[in-house]
Design a protein around this motif. Structure first.
Motif, mmCIF file in Angstrom:
data_model
loop_
_atom_site.group_PDB
_atom_site.id
_atom_site.type_symbol
_atom_site.label_atom_id
_atom_site.label_comp_id
_atom_site.label_asym_id
_atom_site.label_seq_id
_atom_site.Cartn_x
_atom_site.Cartn_y
_atom_site.Cartn_z
ATOM 1 N N ASN A 1 0.874 -1.169 0.000
ATOM 2 C CA ASN A 1 0.000 0.000 0.000
ATOM 3 C C ASN A 1 0.913 1.221 0.000
ATOM 4 O O ASN A 1 1.482 1.573 1.027
ATOM 5 N N GLU B 1 -5.765 -4.807 10.438
ATOM 6 C CA GLU B 1 -4.742 -3.796 10.694
ATOM 7 C C GLU B 1 -5.071 -3.038 11.986
ATOM 8 O O GLU B 1 -5.839 -2.066 11.944
ATOM 9 N N LYS C 1 0.173 4.229 -0.304
ATOM 10 C CA LYS C 1 -0.466 5.428 0.272
ATOM 11 C C LYS C 1 -0.224 6.623 -0.657
ATOM 12 O O LYS C 1 -0.172 6.439 -1.867
ATOM 13 N N GLU D 1 -6.943 4.870 7.662
ATOM 14 C CA GLU D 1 -6.647 6.289 7.391
ATOM 15 C C GLU D 1 -7.827 6.953 6.683
ATOM 16 O O GLU D 1 -8.101 8.138 6.890
ATOM 17 N N ALA E 1 -0.788 -0.173 15.271
ATOM 18 C CA ALA E 1 0.420 -0.795 14.705
ATOM 19 C C ALA E 1 0.786 -0.216 13.342
ATOM 20 O O ALA E 1 1.819 -0.556 12.782
ATOM 21 N N ILE E 2 -0.064 0.680 12.801
ATOM 22 C CA ILE E 2 0.186 1.191 11.454
ATOM 23 C C ILE E 2 1.183 2.337 11.482
ATOM 24 O O ILE E 2 0.932 3.356 12.128
ATOM 25 N N GLY E 3 2.285 2.142 10.799
ATOM 26 C CA GLY E 3 3.285 3.194 10.656
ATOM 27 C C GLY E 3 3.959 3.589 11.957
ATOM 28 O O GLY E 3 4.635 4.614 12.027
ATOM 29 N N GLY F 1 0.381 -3.712 9.493
ATOM 30 C CA GLY F 1 0.805 -2.831 10.587
ATOM 31 C C GLY F 1 2.263 -3.086 10.899
ATOM 32 O O GLY F 1 2.594 -4.063 11.563
ATOM 33 N N SER F 2 3.129 -2.224 10.322
ATOM 34 C CA SER F 2 4.579 -2.325 10.553
ATOM 35 C C SER F 2 5.154 -3.699 10.195
ATOM 36 O O SER F 2 6.030 -4.210 10.894
ATOM 37 N N VAL F 3 4.645 -4.278 9.107
ATOM 38 C CA VAL F 3 5.248 -5.526 8.615
ATOM 39 C C VAL F 3 6.575 -5.179 7.941
ATOM 40 O O VAL F 3 6.659 -4.239 7.142
ATOM 41 N N HIS G 1 -9.653 1.487 4.545
ATOM 42 C CA HIS G 1 -8.399 1.611 5.300
ATOM 43 C C HIS G 1 -8.627 2.550 6.488
ATOM 44 O O HIS G 1 -9.372 3.531 6.378
ATOM 45 N N LEU H 1 -0.577 -6.804 4.385
ATOM 46 C CA LEU H 1 -0.782 -5.524 3.709
ATOM 47 C C LEU H 1 0.283 -4.595 4.282
ATOM 48 O O LEU H 1 0.350 -4.394 5.497
ATOM 49 N N VAL H 2 1.111 -4.080 3.387
ATOM 50 C CA VAL H 2 2.354 -3.444 3.823
ATOM 51 C C VAL H 2 2.444 -2.007 3.341
ATOM 52 O O VAL H 2 2.335 -1.760 2.128
ATOM 53 N N GLY H 3 2.639 -1.076 4.257
ATOM 54 C CA GLY H 3 2.822 0.318 3.878
ATOM 55 C C GLY H 3 4.294 0.617 3.634
ATOM 56 O O GLY H 3 4.846 0.346 2.571
ATOM 57 N N GLY H 4 4.948 1.155 4.660
ATOM 58 C CA GLY H 4 6.330 1.641 4.551
ATOM 59 C C GLY H 4 7.285 0.715 3.820
ATOM 60 O O GLY H 4 8.016 1.144 2.915
HETATM 61 P P1 PGA Z 1 2.685 0.204 7.604
HETATM 62 O O1 PGA Z 1 1.242 0.466 6.942
HETATM 63 O O2 PGA Z 1 3.187 -1.111 7.050
HETATM 64 O O3 PGA Z 1 3.524 1.373 7.181
HETATM 65 O O4 PGA Z 1 2.476 0.132 9.070
HETATM 66 C C1 PGA Z 1 0.336 -0.578 6.766
HETATM 67 C C2 PGA Z 1 -0.950 -0.068 6.153
HETATM 68 O O5 PGA Z 1 -1.402 1.021 6.557
HETATM 69 O O6 PGA Z 1 -1.553 -0.706 5.275
#
Ligand code: PGA
Length: 249
Positions: A9, A164, A11, A96, A168-170, A208-210, A94, A228-231
């Motif tokens: 993701n 998520e 973002k 956010e 734990a997100i970001g 969440g911070s994977v 999501h 599901l991976v952000g950063g």
């Molecule tokens: P993150 O984001 O891996 O940066 O914590 C996950 C997400 O919001 O999907």
């Protein structure tokens, strides 16, 4: 047997040029063909990246959509527009979007129905806040999110759910693999109570911070089907390590 699914993701990150460079980098790497890979990217990049992904097994995802096919909804993008580009997946609900853009369980429900109708696979995000968890309400919250999102929804076979936890997100704080597995097991039970054995087909991700250093432990758990991976999806090297979790992350 459910195919593992690792979705990035992005973002609100990456210009067209940056996105093309990232995919170019990813394409040069050897990626496990038994893992489904998805990049969920900003609308402005969809067309260029669709072309760039030709000949690869990386799927294309959007991060949101409106539920109507067309109309006077300034600033919105419809499922038909996404379908025209060849989008395979769309993230719905999501945290956010729930937090900053007034997404509600009701709009999430409409979007899920519309995505399925248009043959776009929804990635439905659910998860509790830190406050909910501290009050011991996390299961109640997540159950309610699932039940409302899926109210009167049929043909859920292609649905993906991402658990998520908002805390734990970001944040660098991952849920422990046991916490994640426990909730994901609970989500499957909730879906089972609504759809019976079809629930066995539904893939449920953790998000969440994977990172490369926790993916192996998470994916070793009985109920976790992906991430599901952000950063960590913004660096080709890290995203590759997540996809290739079977090699040790
Ligand atoms: P993150 O984001 O891996 O940066 O914590 C996950 C997400 O919001 O999907």
């Amino acid at each position: 047997m459910r195919t593992p699914i690792i979705a990035g993701n992005w973002k609100m990150n990456n210009t067209i040029k940056e996105g093309l460079d990232l995919i170019e980098d990813l394409k040069s790497k050897e990626l496990d063909s038994n893992v489904e890979k998805v990049v969920c990217i900003p609308f402005t990049l969809l067309k260029d990246l669709k072309d760039k992904l030709k000949g690869t097994d990386i799927k294309l995802g959007a991060q949101n959509m409106h539920w109507e096919d067309s109309g006077a909804y300034t600033g919105e993008v419809s499922p038909i527009m996404l379908k025209e580009i060849g989008v395979d997946y769309v993230i719905i609900g999501h945290s956010e979007r729930r937090q900053y853009f007034c997404e509600t369980d009701e709009t999430v429900n409409k979007k899920i129905k519309s995505a399925i109708k248009h043959d776009i696979k929804p990635i439905l995000c659910v998860g509790e806040s830190l406050e909910d968890r501290e009050k011991g309400k996390e299961k109640e919250i997540v159950k309610s999110q699932i039940e409302k999102a899926l109210e009167d929804v049929e043909n859920i076979e292609t649905l993906v759910v991402a658990y998520e936890p908002i805390w734990a997100i970001g944040t660098g704080k991952t849920a422990s693999s046991d916490q994640a597995n426990d909730m994901i097991h609970f989500i499957r039970k909730t879906i089972w109570s609504l759809y019976g054995d079809t629930s066995d087909q539904i893939r449920i991700q953790y998000g969440g911070s994977v990172k490369p250093d926790n993916i192996v432990e998470l994916m070793a758990k009985s109920d976790i089907d992906g991430a599901l991976v952000g950063g960590a999806s913004l660096k080709a090297e890290d995203f590759m390590d997540l996809i290739n979790f079977k090699n040790g992350g």
